[in-house]
Design a protein around this motif. Structure first.
Motif, PDB file in Angstrom:
ATOM      1  N   ALA A 192       8.680   0.587   2.950  1.00 53.66           N
ATOM      2  CA  ALA A 192       9.311   1.577   2.070  1.00 53.66           C
ATOM      3  C   ALA A 192       8.540   1.970   0.726  1.00 53.66           C
ATOM      4  CB  ALA A 192      10.689   0.965   1.629  1.00 53.66           C
ATOM      5  N   ALA A 193       8.612   3.148   0.117  1.00 54.25           N
ATOM      6  CA  ALA A 193       8.001   3.287  -0.905  1.00 54.25           C
ATOM      7  C   ALA A 193       8.640   4.564  -1.735  1.00 54.25           C
ATOM      8  CB  ALA A 193       6.258   3.861  -0.429  1.00 54.25           C
ATOM      9  N   VAL A 194       8.167   4.388  -3.092  1.00 53.52           N
ATOM     10  CA  VAL A 194       8.799   5.691  -4.063  1.00 53.52           C
ATOM     11  C   VAL A 194       7.221   5.821  -4.599  1.00 53.52           C
ATOM     12  CG1 VAL A 194       9.926   6.079  -6.156  1.00 53.52           C
ATOM     13  CG2 VAL A 194      11.036   5.013  -4.393  1.00 53.52           C
ATOM     14  N   THR A 195       6.991   7.557  -4.934  1.00 50.77           N
ATOM     15  CA  THR A 195       5.751   7.595  -5.685  1.00 50.77           C
ATOM     16  C   THR A 195       6.384   8.595  -6.640  1.00 50.77           C
ATOM     17  OG1 THR A 195       4.912   7.582  -3.442  1.00 50.77           O
ATOM     18  CG2 THR A 195       3.814   8.722  -5.320  1.00 50.77           C
ATOM     19  N   THR A 196       5.864   8.737  -7.879  1.00 47.94           N
ATOM     20  CA  THR A 196       6.044   9.737  -8.851  1.00 47.94           C
ATOM     21  C   THR A 196       4.509  10.090  -9.394  1.00 47.94           C
ATOM     22  OG1 THR A 196       5.745   8.048 -10.744  1.00 47.94           O
ATOM     23  CG2 THR A 196       7.993   8.336  -9.815  1.00 47.94           C
ATOM     24  N   PRO A 197       4.280  11.032 -10.055  1.00 48.32           N
ATOM     25  CA  PRO A 197       3.089  11.275 -10.738  1.00 48.32           C
ATOM     26  C   PRO A 197       2.436  10.299 -11.155  1.00 48.32           C
ATOM     27  CG  PRO A 197       4.671  13.269 -11.204  1.00 48.32           C
ATOM     28  CD  PRO A 197       5.472  12.020 -10.721  1.00 48.32           C
ATOM     29  N   ASP A 198       2.841   9.548 -11.711  1.00 49.81           N
ATOM     30  CA  ASP A 198       1.971   8.310 -12.294  1.00 49.81           C
ATOM     31  C   ASP A 198       2.356   6.902 -11.752  1.00 49.81           C
ATOM     32  OD1 ASP A 198       4.762   8.006 -13.593  1.00 49.81           O
ATOM     33  OD2 ASP A 198       3.704   8.278 -15.449  1.00 49.81           O
ATOM     34  N   ARG A 199       3.282   6.724 -10.747  1.00 51.12           N
ATOM     35  CA  ARG A 199       3.710   5.418 -10.327  1.00 51.12           C
ATOM     36  C   ARG A 199       3.623   5.721  -8.724  1.00 51.12           C
ATOM     37  NH1 ARG A 199       6.410   2.059 -13.766  1.00 51.12           N
ATOM     38  NH2 ARG A 199       5.866   0.537 -12.715  1.00 51.12           N
ATOM     39  N   HIS A 200       3.556   4.338  -8.071  1.00 53.76           N
ATOM     40  CA  HIS A 200       3.579   4.006  -6.875  1.00 53.76           C
ATOM     41  C   HIS A 200       4.074   2.917  -6.505  1.00 53.76           C
ATOM     42  CE1 HIS A 200       3.052   4.793  -2.440  1.00 53.76           C
ATOM     43  NE2 HIS A 200       2.497   3.842  -2.385  1.00 53.76           N
ATOM     44  N   PHE A 201       5.210   2.647  -5.795  1.00 51.30           N
ATOM     45  CA  PHE A 201       5.778   1.450  -5.481  1.00 51.30           C
ATOM     46  C   PHE A 201       5.837   1.251  -3.838  1.00 51.30           C
ATOM     47  CE2 PHE A 201       7.694   3.045  -9.468  1.00 51.30           C
ATOM     48  CZ  PHE A 201       7.683   1.966 -10.178  1.00 51.30           C
ATOM     49  N   SER A 202       5.746  -0.006  -3.471  1.00 52.09           N
ATOM     50  CA  SER A 202       5.793   0.124  -1.813  1.00 52.09           C
ATOM     51  C   SER A 202       6.076  -1.476  -1.516  1.00 52.09           C
ATOM     52  CB  SER A 202       4.236   0.210  -1.258  1.00 52.09           C
ATOM     53  OG  SER A 202       3.467  -0.902  -1.744  1.00 52.09           O
ATOM     54  N   ALA A 203       6.868  -1.546  -0.442  1.00 52.65           N
ATOM     55  CA  ALA A 203       7.343  -2.956   0.032  1.00 52.65           C
ATOM     56  C   ALA A 203       7.543  -2.895   1.391  1.00 52.65           C
ATOM     57  CB  ALA A 203       8.740  -2.907  -0.709  1.00 52.65           C
ATOM     58  N   GLU A 204       7.439  -4.076   2.020  1.00 53.65           N
ATOM     59  CA  GLU A 204       7.415  -4.519   3.401  1.00 53.65           C
ATOM     60  C   GLU A 204       8.314  -5.402   4.035  1.00 53.65           C
ATOM     61  OE1 GLU A 204       3.993  -6.436   5.068  1.00 53.65           O
ATOM     62  OE2 GLU A 204       3.488  -4.635   6.160  1.00 53.65           O
ATOM     63  N   ARG A 205       8.899  -5.283   5.061  1.00 52.74           N
ATOM     64  CA  ARG A 205       9.665  -6.331   5.587  1.00 52.74           C
ATOM     65  C   ARG A 205       9.255  -6.380   7.149  1.00 52.74           C
ATOM     66  NH1 ARG A 205      14.665  -6.611   3.151  1.00 52.74           N
ATOM     67  NH2 ARG A 205      14.518  -6.646   0.951  1.00 52.74           N
ATOM     68  N   LEU A 206       9.305  -7.767   7.509  1.00 56.04           N
ATOM     69  CA  LEU A 206       8.846  -8.199   8.956  1.00 56.04           C
ATOM     70  C   LEU A 206       9.976  -8.894   9.644  1.00 56.04           C
ATOM     71  CD1 LEU A 206       5.380  -9.576   7.933  1.00 56.04           C
ATOM     72  CD2 LEU A 206       5.659  -7.404   8.833  1.00 56.04           C
ATOM     73  N   PRO A 224      -2.717  10.625  -6.676  1.00 56.14           N
ATOM     74  CA  PRO A 224      -3.901  10.209  -5.845  1.00 56.14           C
ATOM     75  C   PRO A 224      -3.719   8.597  -5.463  1.00 56.14           C
ATOM     76  CG  PRO A 224      -4.702  11.524  -7.457  1.00 56.14           C
ATOM     77  CD  PRO A 224      -3.012  11.374  -7.839  1.00 56.14           C
ATOM     78  N   ASP A 225      -3.406   7.873  -6.215  1.00 55.36           N
ATOM     79  CA  ASP A 225      -3.166   6.459  -5.937  1.00 55.36           C
ATOM     80  C   ASP A 225      -1.998   5.937  -5.073  1.00 55.36           C
ATOM     81  OD1 ASP A 225      -5.341   6.003  -7.503  1.00 55.36           O
ATOM     82  OD2 ASP A 225      -4.178   6.014  -9.146  1.00 55.36           O
ATOM     83  N   ALA A 226      -1.634   6.674  -4.217  1.00 49.71           N
ATOM     84  CA  ALA A 226      -0.306   6.481  -3.494  1.00 49.71           C
ATOM     85  C   ALA A 226      -0.823   5.468  -2.245  1.00 49.71           C
ATOM     86  CB  ALA A 226       0.193   7.678  -2.928  1.00 49.71           C
ATOM     87  N   TRP A 227      -1.368   4.515  -2.668  1.00 53.34           N
ATOM     88  CA  TRP A 227      -1.819   3.482  -1.663  1.00 53.34           C
ATOM     89  C   TRP A 227      -0.653   2.540  -1.287  1.00 53.34           C
ATOM     90  CZ3 TRP A 227      -5.978   3.552   1.647  1.00 53.34           C
ATOM     91  CH2 TRP A 227      -6.361   2.382   2.082  1.00 53.34           C
ATOM     92  N   MET A 228      -0.632   2.312   0.312  1.00 51.01           N
ATOM     93  CA  MET A 228       0.488   1.539   0.620  1.00 51.01           C
ATOM     94  C   MET A 228      -0.269   0.110   0.903  1.00 51.01           C
ATOM     95  SD  MET A 228       3.529   3.146   1.017  1.00 51.01           S
ATOM     96  CE  MET A 228       4.265   2.183   2.256  1.00 51.01           C
ATOM     97  N   ASP A 229       0.244  -0.699  -0.446  1.00 50.75           N
ATOM     98  CA  ASP A 229      -0.563  -1.983  -0.367  1.00 50.75           C
ATOM     99  C   ASP A 229       0.619  -3.070   0.351  1.00 50.75           C
ATOM    100  OD1 ASP A 229      -2.167  -4.090  -0.870  1.00 50.75           O
ATOM    101  OD2 ASP A 229      -1.265  -4.501  -3.090  1.00 50.75           O
ATOM    102  N   VAL A 230       0.203  -2.865   1.723  1.00 47.73           N
ATOM    103  CA  VAL A 230       1.095  -3.620   2.823  1.00 47.73           C
ATOM    104  C   VAL A 230       0.041  -4.311   3.551  1.00 47.73           C
ATOM    105  CG1 VAL A 230       3.098  -2.419   2.573  1.00 47.73           C
ATOM    106  CG2 VAL A 230       1.368  -1.759   4.215  1.00 47.73           C
ATOM    107  N   SER A 231       0.507  -5.294   4.700  1.00 50.56           N
ATOM    108  CA  SER A 231      -0.252  -6.059   5.356  1.00 50.56           C
ATOM    109  C   SER A 231      -1.668  -5.345   6.074  1.00 50.56           C
ATOM    110  CB  SER A 231       0.569  -6.705   6.603  1.00 50.56           C
ATOM    111  OG  SER A 231       1.570  -7.400   5.938  1.00 50.56           O
ATOM    112  N   PHE A 232      -1.086  -3.981   6.397  1.00 45.85           N
ATOM    113  CA  PHE A 232      -2.091  -3.291   7.170  1.00 45.85           C
ATOM    114  C   PHE A 232      -2.178  -1.807   6.379  1.00 45.85           C
ATOM    115  CE2 PHE A 232      -0.431  -6.096  10.160  1.00 45.85           C
ATOM    116  CZ  PHE A 232      -1.735  -6.721  10.751  1.00 45.85           C
TER     117      PHE A 232
END
Length: 353
Positions: free
Chosen positions: A103-117, A321-329
């Motif tokens: 799951a993720a939310v992106t704004t012009p200056d923020r990017h949030f991401s999370a993961e569930r397994l 541009p920094d919408a990187w999904m910082d998750v396991s992969f």
């Protein structure tokens, strides 16, 4: 009996073609002995909204282009992956099914991401076809009980450490069968998936970031895809777009990057009335025009997209541009806007960088 996160990650990493490697791409071109192979059997609904455990990899993938009351553009992503360790099913902890969600939310200056397994067989994650519901823990994408068709009206919710969202979706157009009636070819060698979309959602709800709730409205797009060997051995990643364009048309397109520097591409032009026009390899041109350094990688965050048969020539630019999904992969995933022959908004996913 419990399964630690480390153990589940190890299982995901070891699995060729799993939902995990769907983002890193190692193994998605490996042979899938014993698993089902996509064919051209007509899709059947609502059954095909549910899981297909005889296939090795599957996902339910939602993106939304949203606006705050002050006009700030925002985006959200909700994705549930199912992958199988074996084509032989089992009950409870002997189930070969693994589940992963982003799951993720992106704004012009923020990017949030999370993961569930989760491991399959114990109810922690799963999908039901009718009434439709997809979940992992308390993250859900589920039909509202209002008498509409299975995917016509959905609610989606998820939360991470610093964000959450709950958004209502209502479709105002038909399901779109991608490729040839839902049979989507991915390579010159003939690898394929079953693939359909609901790109006509109107969205309304709220995002919460750092404790502040923000009402949002916009457009959303749901993709459904399953396969067992969707890539060829020489493909190492993809660049995928979904666009909501001025005038009501929509475009799905992708290019799969070959190790030798060539590409295999495809897509679908969707007219405002829902008429779908499949695009052959070479019909859609996707060319990177500018990159940004993201997490130590050069990521193409500006693209020129051309579809001559529809007089489309646009430049896509990432809202963040920094919408990187910082998750396991890890991978890049974020909202974009277009300028050129067609104004619009959409989503861009890039894997294998």
């Amino acid at each position: 009996m419990s399964l630690t996160r480390r153990r589940l990650l190890a299982l995901l990493a070891a699995l060729p073609g799993s939902g995990a490697t769907a983002q890193g791409f190692a193994g998605m071109g490996t042979a899938a002995e014993g698993f089902a192979v996509p064919d051209r059997t007509p899709l059947a609904f609502p059954a095909d909204h549910g899981a297909h455990p005889s296939f090795r990899i599957e996902w339910w993938y939602l993106t939304a282009n949203l606006e705050a009351p002050d006009g700030t553009p925002m985006g959200l992503q909700w994705t549930l992956f199912r992958s199988a360790l074996s084509p032989v099913d089992g009950a409870l902890w002997s189930s070969p099914q693994l589940w992963m969600a982003h799951a993720a939310v992106t704004t012009p200056d923020r990017h949030f991401s999370a993961e569930r397994l989760a491991r399959g067989g114990v109810g922690q994650a799963g999908v039901e076809a009718d009434p439709f519901a997809a979940w992992i823990d308390d993250w859900r994408l589920a039909a509202r009980d209002d008498g509409t068709q299975a995917l016509a009206a959905l609610d989606v919710e998820a939360q991470g450490d610093d964000f959450s969202f709950r958004v209502a979706l209502r479709a105002d157009g038909p399901l779109i069968l991608q490729g040839e009636d839902g049979y989507s070819v991915k390579s010159a060698e003939g690898q394929a998936s079953r693939y359909y979309s609901q790109p006509f959602y109107r969205a309304e709800g709220a995002l919460r970031m750092d404790g502040e709730e923000i009402p949002v409205t916009g457009r959303a797009w749901l993709d459904r895809e399953w396969s067992s060997q969707p890539l060829s051995e020489t493909q190492e990643g993809w660049d995928w777009i979904s666009l909501h364009l001025s005038g009501g048309a929509k475009l799905m397109g992708f290019r799969l990057r070959e190790t030798g520097g060539t590409f295999y591409g495809s897509g679908t032009w969707i007219a405002p009335d829902g008429r779908a026009v499949p695009l052959a390899d070479g019909a859609l041109a996707m060319d990177p025009q500018g990159s940004a350094e993201v997490q130590g990688r050069q990521i193409p965050v500006r693209w020129r997209v051309r579809l001559p048969q529809e007089n489309l020539d646009v430049t896509l630019e990432a809202i963040n541009p920094d919408a990187w999904m910082d998750v396991s992969f890890a991978y890049w995933e974020g909202p974009v806007r277009t300028r050129g022959t067609h104004a619009g908004v959409g989503y861009l996913e890039m894997t294998g960088y």
